[in-house]
Design a protein around this motif. Structure first.
Motif, short mmCIF file in Angstrom:
data_model
loop_
_atom_site.label_atom_id
_atom_site.label_comp_id
_atom_site.label_asym_id
_atom_site.label_seq_id
_atom_site.Cartn_x
_atom_site.Cartn_y
_atom_site.Cartn_z
N GLU A 53 0.83 -1.20 0.00
CA GLU A 53 0.00 0.00 0.00
C GLU A 53 0.87 1.25 0.00
N MET A 54 0.67 2.10 -0.99
CA MET A 54 1.35 3.37 -1.07
C MET A 54 0.29 4.44 -1.31
N ILE A 55 0.61 5.67 -0.96
CA ILE A 55 -0.41 6.71 -0.91
C ILE A 55 0.07 7.99 -1.58
N LEU A 56 -0.82 8.65 -2.31
CA LEU A 56 -0.65 10.03 -2.73
C LEU A 56 -1.63 10.82 -1.87
N SER A 57 -1.08 11.64 -0.97
CA SER A 57 -1.87 12.23 0.11
C SER A 57 -2.79 13.36 -0.32
N HIS A 58 -2.69 13.77 -1.58
CA HIS A 58 -3.54 14.88 -2.02
C HIS A 58 -3.77 14.78 -3.52
N ILE A 59 -4.97 15.09 -3.94
CA ILE A 59 -5.26 15.29 -5.36
C ILE A 59 -6.09 16.55 -5.49
N ALA A 60 -5.94 17.22 -6.62
CA ALA A 60 -6.75 18.39 -6.95
C ALA A 60 -7.21 18.23 -8.39
N ASP A 61 -8.52 18.34 -8.60
CA ASP A 61 -9.10 18.11 -9.92
C ASP A 61 -10.16 19.16 -10.21
N SER A 62 -10.08 19.73 -11.41
CA SER A 62 -11.04 20.72 -11.94
C SER A 62 -10.75 22.12 -11.40
N THR A 63 -11.50 23.10 -11.90
CA THR A 63 -11.25 24.53 -11.67
C THR A 63 -9.79 24.88 -11.97
N PHE A 81 -2.66 -3.89 -10.02
CA PHE A 81 -2.76 -2.77 -9.09
C PHE A 81 -4.20 -2.28 -9.00
N SER A 82 -4.48 -1.63 -7.88
CA SER A 82 -5.76 -0.94 -7.68
C SER A 82 -5.47 0.45 -7.15
N LEU A 83 -6.08 1.46 -7.75
CA LEU A 83 -6.00 2.83 -7.26
C LEU A 83 -7.41 3.24 -6.82
N ARG A 84 -7.56 3.56 -5.53
CA ARG A 84 -8.86 3.98 -5.04
C ARG A 84 -8.78 5.44 -4.59
N PHE A 85 -9.75 6.24 -5.06
CA PHE A 85 -9.77 7.67 -4.80
C PHE A 85 -10.80 7.99 -3.71
N PHE A 86 -10.36 8.79 -2.73
CA PHE A 86 -11.23 9.19 -1.63
C PHE A 86 -11.37 10.70 -1.60
N GLY A 87 -12.55 11.17 -1.15
CA GLY A 87 -12.82 12.60 -1.12
C GLY A 87 -12.37 13.26 0.16
N SER A 88 -12.55 14.60 0.20
CA SER A 88 -12.15 15.39 1.36
C SER A 88 -13.28 16.32 1.75
N ALA A 89 -13.53 16.42 3.06
CA ALA A 89 -14.53 17.36 3.56
C ALA A 89 -14.12 18.80 3.28
N THR A 90 -12.85 19.04 2.99
CA THR A 90 -12.36 20.39 2.70
C THR A 90 -13.12 21.00 1.53
N LEU A 141 -2.85 3.29 -3.36
CA LEU A 141 -2.43 2.22 -4.24
C LEU A 141 -2.37 0.92 -3.44
N THR A 142 -3.00 -0.13 -3.97
CA THR A 142 -2.92 -1.46 -3.36
C THR A 142 -2.39 -2.44 -4.39
N THR A 143 -1.40 -3.22 -4.00
CA THR A 143 -0.81 -4.20 -4.91
C THR A 143 -0.10 -5.27 -4.09
N THR A 144 0.12 -6.41 -4.68
CA THR A 144 0.93 -7.45 -4.03
C THR A 144 2.29 -7.56 -4.70
N LYS A 145 2.56 -6.69 -5.66
CA LYS A 145 3.82 -6.71 -6.39
C LYS A 145 4.65 -5.47 -6.05
N ARG A 146 5.85 -5.41 -6.62
CA ARG A 146 6.75 -4.28 -6.38
C ARG A 146 6.42 -3.16 -7.35
#
Length: 282
Positions: A53-63, A81-90, A141-146
């Motif tokens: 499991e690895m993480i990109l701690s922020h995304i910004a999309d649109s505007t 691999f699986s990439l799952r996107f989560f939202g922010s209350a911000t 990011l979730t994966t069982t590989k390198r």
């Protein structure tokens, strides 16, 4: 390519086993005790850089913003691999809930992107950036590989971009900040735990290591994300530079920062920015 969280855990395990050997003395090498086996086995985690499991701690999309994630297969076999996107209350999104986004070269919207990367190959997933409101959140990011990779944040209006590597979740990290000369440092922090919320305590230090403030707590719900300027949450960071230490009792946080140059003076309209990687600590 080092997995910082795995490195810290591997080092802690090695130190514990080493101390156990020294405590047992010569009997530490005896097979009647399991200590010697533990020392041999703990070496595996120090030499095999695999992260699930690895993480990109922020995304910004649109505007005006888009975010892309590039993944590279470092394994000797094709890597799922699986990439799952989560939202922010911000930005008004429901936290802890996957966030549907539109992606370039893909039809429809999705919160989950899956695929297989061939040996030596790479894959880039980029948000479309065509919504009427700003979408903010984070990616896991979730994966069982390198697999490892990085994210790129692009401000299309200013024609600028900045890059930062994917990071593992840790128990504590340092965020360098610089709010001098009109600069502003913002930060994002996430809780990757899927079941429990947590509180991250923060200590602000200046360049000389002097504590400017302590005791401020950032509350993060499960799968939660917070993003803000450092000065609005930590007033002691105004007009100075140093580090903010974020710490929890679990290994479930990570983050990143953005440093913005002073506001432009007319006729210039572009405010330059760069990303700031966090530093995992014990």
């Amino acid at each position: 390519e080092a997995n910082a969280a795995k490195y810290l855990a591997a080092e802690a395990g090695f130190r514990a086993c080493e101390q156990a050997i020294l405590t047992h003395g010569g009997m530490g090498y005896s097979k009647e005790f399991h200590v010697e086996r533990y020392l041999r086995e703990v070496m595996i985690t120090r030499i095999a850089p695999v992260s699930r499991e690895m993480i990109l701690s922020h995304i910004a999309d649109s505007t005006g913003w888009t975010t892309s994630v590039t993944l590279v297969n470092l394994d000797t076999v094709p890597a799922e691999f699986s990439l799952r996107f989560f939202g922010s209350a911000t930005t008004g999104r429901s936290e802890s809930v996957p966030m549907d986004l539109a992606f370039k070269n893909q039809s429809g919207r999705a919160s989950l992107v899956e695929g297989v990367i061939p040996v030596g190959g790479s894959r880039t997933i980029e948000t479309a950036g065509n919504d009427t409101v700003l979408n903010m959140g984070w990616v896991e990011l979730t994966t069982t590989k390198r697999i490892n990779g990085f994210g790129i944040f692009r401000d299309g209006g200013a024609r600028q971009e900045a890059s930062v590597g994917l990071t593992p979740a840790v128990a504590a990290f340092l965020l360098p900040f610089d709010n001098t000369g009109g600069r502003d440092t913002s930060y994002a922090i996430i809780n990757r735990n899927s079941t429990d919320g947590l509180n991250a305590t923060a200590i602000v230090r200046d360049e000389n290591g002097n504590v400017l403030s302590s005791g401020t707590t950032v509350a993060l719900p499960r799968r939660g994300h917070k993003a803000s300027t450092t000065t609005s949450i930590f007033p002691a960071t105004a007009n100075t530079k140093g580090t903010i230490e974020f710490r929890t009792t679990s290994g479930n946080i990570t983050g990143l920062g953005f440093r913005f140059d002073p506001p432009p003076v007319f006729p210039n309209t572009i405010r330059a920015f760069t990303s700031v990687a966090v530093i995992p600590i014990n």
